[in-house]
Design an enzyme around this catalytic site. Structure first.
Site, PDB file in Angstrom:
ATOM      1  N   HIS A 170      22.087 -19.058   4.946  1.00 27.70           N
ATOM      2  CA  HIS A 170      21.922 -19.571   6.311  1.00 27.70           C
ATOM      3  C   HIS A 170      20.548 -19.216   6.874  1.00 27.70           C
ATOM      4  O   HIS A 170      19.904 -18.258   6.450  1.00 27.70           O
ATOM      5  CB  HIS A 170      23.018 -19.002   7.222  1.00 27.70           C
ATOM      6  CG  HIS A 170      22.983 -17.506   7.329  1.00 27.70           C
ATOM      7  ND1 HIS A 170      22.104 -16.836   8.140  1.00 27.70           N
ATOM      8  CD2 HIS A 170      23.709 -16.554   6.690  1.00 27.70           C
ATOM      9  CE1 HIS A 170      22.294 -15.535   8.020  1.00 27.70           C
ATOM     10  NE2 HIS A 170      23.264 -15.329   7.142  1.00 27.70           N
TER      11      HIS A 170
ATOM     12  N   TRP B  58      21.189 -11.810  15.004  1.00 28.19           N
ATOM     13  CA  TRP B  58      21.179 -10.394  14.615  1.00 28.19           C
ATOM     14  C   TRP B  58      20.218 -10.109  13.467  1.00 28.19           C
ATOM     15  O   TRP B  58      19.737  -8.996  13.335  1.00 28.19           O
ATOM     16  CB  TRP B  58      22.601  -9.933  14.273  1.00 28.19           C
ATOM     17  CG  TRP B  58      23.385  -9.579  15.514  1.00 28.19           C
ATOM     18  CD1 TRP B  58      23.051  -9.859  16.811  1.00 28.19           C
ATOM     19  CD2 TRP B  58      24.625  -8.873  15.571  1.00 28.19           C
ATOM     20  NE1 TRP B  58      24.024  -9.390  17.672  1.00 28.19           N
ATOM     21  CE2 TRP B  58      25.001  -8.778  16.930  1.00 28.19           C
ATOM     22  CE3 TRP B  58      25.471  -8.336  14.606  1.00 28.19           C
ATOM     23  CZ2 TRP B  58      26.171  -8.147  17.344  1.00 28.19           C
ATOM     24  CZ3 TRP B  58      26.646  -7.708  15.023  1.00 28.19           C
ATOM     25  CH2 TRP B  58      26.974  -7.620  16.375  1.00 28.19           C
ATOM     26  N   ASN B  59      19.913 -11.110  12.623  1.00 29.94           N
ATOM     27  CA  ASN B  59      18.797 -10.925  11.678  1.00 29.94           C
ATOM     28  C   ASN B  59      17.533 -10.631  12.473  1.00 29.94           C
ATOM     29  O   ASN B  59      16.766  -9.719  12.155  1.00 29.94           O
ATOM     30  CB  ASN B  59      18.541 -12.186  10.838  1.00 29.94           C
ATOM     31  CG  ASN B  59      19.631 -12.485   9.831  1.00 29.94           C
ATOM     32  OD1 ASN B  59      19.916 -13.655   9.589  1.00 29.94           O
ATOM     33  ND2 ASN B  59      20.249 -11.479   9.235  1.00 29.94           N
TER      34      ASN B  59
ATOM     35  N   ARG C  61      27.133 -19.061  11.494  1.00 35.64           N
ATOM     36  CA  ARG C  61      25.729 -19.197  11.095  1.00 35.64           C
ATOM     37  C   ARG C  61      25.582 -20.028   9.821  1.00 35.64           C
ATOM     38  O   ARG C  61      24.616 -20.784   9.675  1.00 35.64           O
ATOM     39  CB  ARG C  61      25.059 -17.824  10.967  1.00 35.64           C
ATOM     40  CG  ARG C  61      25.723 -16.843  10.010  1.00 35.64           C
ATOM     41  CD  ARG C  61      25.163 -15.442  10.269  1.00 35.64           C
ATOM     42  NE  ARG C  61      25.619 -14.423   9.331  1.00 35.64           N
ATOM     43  CZ  ARG C  61      26.719 -13.712   9.471  1.00 35.64           C
ATOM     44  NH1 ARG C  61      27.528 -13.935  10.504  1.00 35.64           N
ATOM     45  NH2 ARG C  61      27.029 -12.772   8.588  1.00 35.64           N
TER      46      ARG C  61
ATOM     47  N   GLU D 129      29.923 -13.338   4.333  1.00 38.66           N
ATOM     48  CA  GLU D 129      29.019 -12.224   4.076  1.00 38.66           C
ATOM     49  C   GLU D 129      29.820 -10.973   3.746  1.00 38.66           C
ATOM     50  O   GLU D 129      31.027 -10.877   4.040  1.00 38.66           O
ATOM     51  CB  GLU D 129      28.154 -11.989   5.319  1.00 38.66           C
ATOM     52  CG  GLU D 129      27.178 -10.823   5.259  1.00 38.66           C
ATOM     53  CD  GLU D 129      26.202 -10.893   4.103  1.00 38.66           C
ATOM     54  OE1 GLU D 129      26.641 -10.774   2.934  1.00 38.66           O
ATOM     55  OE2 GLU D 129      24.998 -11.037   4.353  1.00 38.66           O
TER      56      GLU D 129
ATOM     57  N   TYR E  13      30.436  -5.192   6.620  1.00 38.30           N
ATOM     58  CA  TYR E  13      29.689  -3.931   6.704  1.00 38.30           C
ATOM     59  C   TYR E  13      30.425  -2.815   7.444  1.00 38.30           C
ATOM     60  O   TYR E  13      29.872  -1.740   7.655  1.00 38.30           O
ATOM     61  CB  TYR E  13      28.319  -4.167   7.353  1.00 38.30           C
ATOM     62  CG  TYR E  13      27.252  -4.511   6.342  1.00 38.30           C
ATOM     63  CD1 TYR E  13      26.717  -3.545   5.504  1.00 38.30           C
ATOM     64  CD2 TYR E  13      26.778  -5.803   6.221  1.00 38.30           C
ATOM     65  CE1 TYR E  13      25.743  -3.846   4.573  1.00 38.30           C
ATOM     66  CE2 TYR E  13      25.803  -6.123   5.288  1.00 38.30           C
ATOM     67  CZ  TYR E  13      25.292  -5.139   4.470  1.00 38.30           C
ATOM     68  OH  TYR E  13      24.327  -5.446   3.546  1.00 38.30           O
TER      69      TYR E  13
ATOM     70  N   LYS F 147      19.340  -1.618  12.041  1.00 38.66           N
ATOM     71  CA  LYS F 147      19.109  -1.027  10.711  1.00 38.66           C
ATOM     72  C   LYS F 147      18.147   0.157  10.769  1.00 38.66           C
ATOM     73  O   LYS F 147      18.334   1.155  10.073  1.00 38.66           O
ATOM     74  CB  LYS F 147      18.598  -2.105   9.754  1.00 38.66           C
ATOM     75  CG  LYS F 147      19.663  -3.142   9.427  1.00 38.66           C
ATOM     76  CD  LYS F 147      19.122  -4.292   8.605  1.00 38.66           C
ATOM     77  CE  LYS F 147      20.209  -5.343   8.388  1.00 38.66           C
ATOM     78  NZ  LYS F 147      19.707  -6.543   7.719  1.00 38.66           N
TER      79      LYS F 147
ATOM     80  N   ARG G 231      23.080  -0.657   1.394  1.00 39.00           N
ATOM     81  CA  ARG G 231      22.660  -2.060   1.422  1.00 39.00           C
ATOM     82  C   ARG G 231      22.473  -2.642   0.028  1.00 39.00           C
ATOM     83  O   ARG G 231      22.744  -3.813  -0.189  1.00 39.00           O
ATOM     84  CB  ARG G 231      21.335  -2.199   2.192  1.00 39.00           C
ATOM     85  CG  ARG G 231      21.471  -1.923   3.674  1.00 39.00           C
ATOM     86  CD  ARG G 231      20.170  -2.212   4.385  1.00 39.00           C
ATOM     87  NE  ARG G 231      19.866  -3.647   4.358  1.00 39.00           N
ATOM     88  CZ  ARG G 231      18.676  -4.144   4.644  1.00 39.00           C
ATOM     89  NH1 ARG G 231      17.665  -3.357   4.948  1.00 39.00           N
ATOM     90  NH2 ARG G 231      18.479  -5.452   4.618  1.00 39.00           N
ATOM     91  N   ARG G 232      21.987  -1.861  -0.908  1.00 36.77           N
ATOM     92  CA  ARG G 232      21.528  -2.423  -2.170  1.00 36.77           C
ATOM     93  C   ARG G 232      22.277  -1.960  -3.416  1.00 36.77           C
ATOM     94  O   ARG G 232      22.067  -2.517  -4.486  1.00 36.77           O
ATOM     95  CB  ARG G 232      20.030  -2.105  -2.357  1.00 36.77           C
ATOM     96  CG  ARG G 232      19.143  -2.844  -1.382  1.00 36.77           C
ATOM     97  CD  ARG G 232      19.223  -4.330  -1.617  1.00 36.77           C
ATOM     98  NE  ARG G 232      18.432  -5.085  -0.656  1.00 36.77           N
ATOM     99  CZ  ARG G 232      18.501  -6.392  -0.505  1.00 36.77           C
ATOM    100  NH1 ARG G 232      19.338  -7.087  -1.239  1.00 36.77           N
ATOM    101  NH2 ARG G 232      17.759  -7.002   0.374  1.00 36.77           N
TER     102      ARG G 232
ATOM    103  N   HIS H 185      25.756 -16.681   2.461  1.00 34.62           N
ATOM    104  CA  HIS H 185      25.122 -15.482   3.017  1.00 34.62           C
ATOM    105  C   HIS H 185      24.389 -14.693   1.937  1.00 34.62           C
ATOM    106  O   HIS H 185      24.637 -14.872   0.743  1.00 34.62           O
ATOM    107  CB  HIS H 185      26.197 -14.609   3.667  1.00 34.62           C
ATOM    108  CG  HIS H 185      27.005 -15.354   4.677  1.00 34.62           C
ATOM    109  ND1 HIS H 185      26.700 -15.381   6.015  1.00 34.62           N
ATOM    110  CD2 HIS H 185      28.095 -16.152   4.535  1.00 34.62           C
ATOM    111  CE1 HIS H 185      27.567 -16.149   6.652  1.00 34.62           C
ATOM    112  NE2 HIS H 185      28.421 -16.626   5.769  1.00 34.62           N
TER     113      HIS H 185
END
Length: 201
Positions: free
Chosen positions: A9, A14-15, A58, A85, A88, A96, A112-113, A155
């Site tokens: 998207h 919020w991004n 989104r 997505e 979280y 963040k 996150r990763r 997402h």
């Protein structure tokens, strides 16, 4: 030859604000709407047989803008939370940078990763893959095998899980994978469902 376009998207509000979004239903930012229009411009040469998206606004809005831009608003669309997505948990809504100050940069990067470490109350990428990949296998791959051209609007993490499978990435490789917003990623398949090429448009 089946073709599959993956589209994260456009930028969400919020991004823009650098927050963890997850399953919170946040609309596109102005920039995100423009990113979706730009994606539509890049997809003008495609004729899609059907589209799939998450249930989050989104992704739905991105898909709507793209299909309007290419004049294909009547194709079948299937929405499913399996493409949502990553959830979280307790991090949803938090900035963040502030979260990194609280828990440390390294811990936030792991949440996150990493592949299988869950944030508090949330999902890992492994958890996300465990809902995305069976859904893809049952609901989307059969059309790819029939030679159809498919669009998925979803997402960052649901698409990372799918790319990991399509490109046979290791757990280590997927950690560094980042899928940009609004950038169509094309996969082409042979008749056996093997990926023969992939590229950003």
């Amino acid at each position: 030859m089946g073709r599959l376009v993956l589209l994260r998207h456009g930028e969400s509000q919020w991004n823009l604000e650098n927050r963890f979004t997850g399953w919170v239903d946040v609309p596109l930012s102005q920039r995100g709407m423009q990113e979706a229009k730009n994606a539509g411009d890049k997809l003008r040469g495609f004729t899609f047989d059907r589209a799939f998206t998450s249930v989050l606004v989104r992704a739905n809005e991105t898909l709507r803008i793209v299909l309007e831009a290419i004049g294909q608003t009547t194709i079948p669309i299937e929405k499913d939370k399996a493409l949502n997505e990553r959830m979280y948990g307790e991090l949803q809504g938090l900035n963040k940078a502030e979260t990194a100050k609280k828990y440390g940069d390294e811990q936030v990067k792991i949440w996150r990763r990493s592949f299988d470490v869950r944030p508090p109350g949330g999902e890992s990428l492994k958890d996300t893959a465990e809902r995305v990949l069976p859904y893809y296998a049952r609901h989307i791959k059969p059309y790819v095998l029939k030679g159809e051209t498919i669009l998925i609007a979803a997402h960052g993490n649901s698409l990372r899980a799918l790319v990991m499978e399509l490109e046979r990435l290791s757990r280590e490789q997927v950690l560094e994978l980042n899928i940009p917003t609004g950038a169509p990623l094309l996969y082409e398949f042979d008749q056996n469902g093997n990926v023969v090429s992939h590229r950003y448009l």
